[in-house]
Motif scaffolding. Structure first.
Motif, PDB file in Angstrom:
ATOM      1  N   ALA A  75       5.310  -3.948 -10.369  1.00  0.00           N
ATOM      2  CA  ALA A  75       6.369  -4.835 -10.852  1.00  0.00           C
ATOM      3  C   ALA A  75       7.645  -4.059 -11.158  1.00  0.00           C
ATOM      4  O   ALA A  75       8.746  -4.609 -11.086  1.00  0.00           O
ATOM      5  N   LYS A  76       7.478  -2.777 -11.488  1.00  0.00           N
ATOM      6  CA  LYS A  76       8.630  -1.927 -11.812  1.00  0.00           C
ATOM      7  C   LYS A  76       8.980  -0.955 -10.692  1.00  0.00           C
ATOM      8  O   LYS A  76       9.874  -0.121 -10.858  1.00  0.00           O
ATOM      9  N   ASN A  77       8.254  -1.037  -9.567  1.00  0.00           N
ATOM     10  CA  ASN A  77       8.491  -0.117  -8.452  1.00  0.00           C
ATOM     11  C   ASN A  77       8.458   1.343  -8.907  1.00  0.00           C
ATOM     12  O   ASN A  77       9.312   2.155  -8.514  1.00  0.00           O
ATOM     13  N   THR A  78       7.485   1.660  -9.732  1.00  0.00           N
ATOM     14  CA  THR A  78       7.424   2.989 -10.324  1.00  0.00           C
ATOM     15  C   THR A  78       6.002   3.544 -10.242  1.00  0.00           C
ATOM     16  O   THR A  78       5.028   2.801 -10.431  1.00  0.00           O
ATOM     17  N   VAL A  79       5.917   4.829  -9.973  1.00  0.00           N
ATOM     18  CA  VAL A  79       4.642   5.536 -10.011  1.00  0.00           C
ATOM     19  C   VAL A  79       4.748   6.620 -11.081  1.00  0.00           C
ATOM     20  O   VAL A  79       5.826   7.173 -11.304  1.00  0.00           O
ATOM     21  N   TYR A  80       3.637   6.884 -11.748  1.00  0.00           N
ATOM     22  CA  TYR A  80       3.608   7.824 -12.861  1.00  0.00           C
ATOM     23  C   TYR A  80       2.586   8.921 -12.607  1.00  0.00           C
ATOM     24  O   TYR A  80       1.622   8.743 -11.867  1.00  0.00           O
ATOM     25  N   LEU A  81       2.799  10.051 -13.273  1.00  0.00           N
ATOM     26  CA  LEU A  81       1.804  11.107 -13.303  1.00  0.00           C
ATOM     27  C   LEU A  81       1.696  11.565 -14.757  1.00  0.00           C
ATOM     28  O   LEU A  81       2.602  12.218 -15.272  1.00  0.00           O
TER      29      LEU A  81
END
Length: 128
Positions: A75-81
């Motif tokens: 939904a936020k077009n974001t990937v995290y690590l």
């Protein structure tokens, strides 16, 4: 083509934590696997983690398994690590990358050549 902007790096003591973010724009984010890679000085860029387009499948390099977690918010077009229990050997520039083909089945150690778009990188430095 997709544009990627990495952020969240910094200086942390060994044993500490950091969370990297990668914001994507320019094409349908949800259809593509996303990966994190890193490159230490004098070394080749290496695979860290990958997440498939649904977010249900993830793989990690042995060196970070159990300490790092990759996730995505479509939904936020974001990937995290999320990086925990950091070690000095984790020091590197970290890059997020987007798969060049939609709906690809991810593998345990994806090739850099599978990823067609890259972020600018964010420096992570872990002091001992």
């Amino acid at each position: 083509q997709v544009q990627l902007v990495d952020s969240g790096g910094g200086l942390v003591q060994a044993g500490g934590s950091l969370r990297l973010s990668c914001a994507a724009s320019g094409r349908t984010f949800t259809n593509y696997a996303m990966g994190w890679f890193r490159q230490a000085p004098g070394k080749e860029r290496e695979f860290v983690a990958v997440i498939n387009w649904t977010g249900r499948t993830t793989y990690y390099a042995d060196s970070v398994k159990g300490r790092f977690t990759i996730s995505r918010d479509n939904a936020k077009n974001t990937v995290y690590l999320q990086m925990n229990s950091l070690k000095p050997e984790d020091t590197a520039v970290y890059y997020c990358a987007a798969d060049s083909r939609p709906w690809r089945t991810v593998v345990t150690t994806p090739s850099l050549s599978d990823f067609g778009s890259w972020g600018q990188g964010t420096q992570v430095t872990v002091s001992s």
